[in-house]
Motif scaffolding. Structure first.
Motif: not given
Length: 141
Positions: A104-106, A70-78, A63-68
């Motif tokens: 979605v992780q934040a 703390a500095d408001r930048s995004l990552t897709l699977d790290a 499953v794709p992991q999208v992370a937001l």
């Protein structure tokens, strides 16, 4: 100095007419105040969200992991990804975007509105199966 003690009929005619303009002005001001204050009264509800102690589900497919972060930048699977490239990179995985689940992780320091902006971005790209990922608190007091 003369004092008037008797009433004339002409004075009663003048007093019988009611001026409603100030009343209407006050009512319009109150209407505007309540229209502005009512939505603000519902926003300031303090919510203490609990941690998740649910048993994780098994995944048959990655499953794709999208992370937001703390500095408001995004990552897709790290891997770092820009907002404008996120949807294209997810669509490049193939398949129906409506059928692909996206986790979605934040960071806890990111505001709720920013998480909703990210979810709206994904929803606009066609991804409707979004899951919010929480920290596992099952062994913590």
């Amino acid at each position: 100095m003369a004092a008037r003690t008797a009433r004339d009929d002409d004075d009663l005619d003048d007093l019988a007419e009611i001026n409603v303009t100030p009343f209407i002005d006050v009512m319009l001001v109150l209407l505007i105040v309540f229209m502005i204050a009512a939505p603000l009264a519902t926003v300031d509800i303090g919510v203490d969200l609990p941690g998740s102690n649910a048993t994780p589900t098994s995944r048959d497919e990655p499953v794709p992991q999208v992370a937001l972060l703390a500095d408001r930048s995004l990552t897709l699977d790290a891997e770092p990804v820009g907002r404008e490239d996120l949807a294209a990179r997810l669509l490049a995985r193939g398949g129906d975007p409506g059928g692909l689940r996206v986790d979605v992780q934040a960071d806890r320091n990111v505001g709720y509105g920013e998480v909703m902006d990210l979810m709206n971005l994904l929803r606009d790209a066609g991804f409707t199966r979004l899951a919010l990922v929480a920290r596992d608190t099952r062994g913590e007091p």
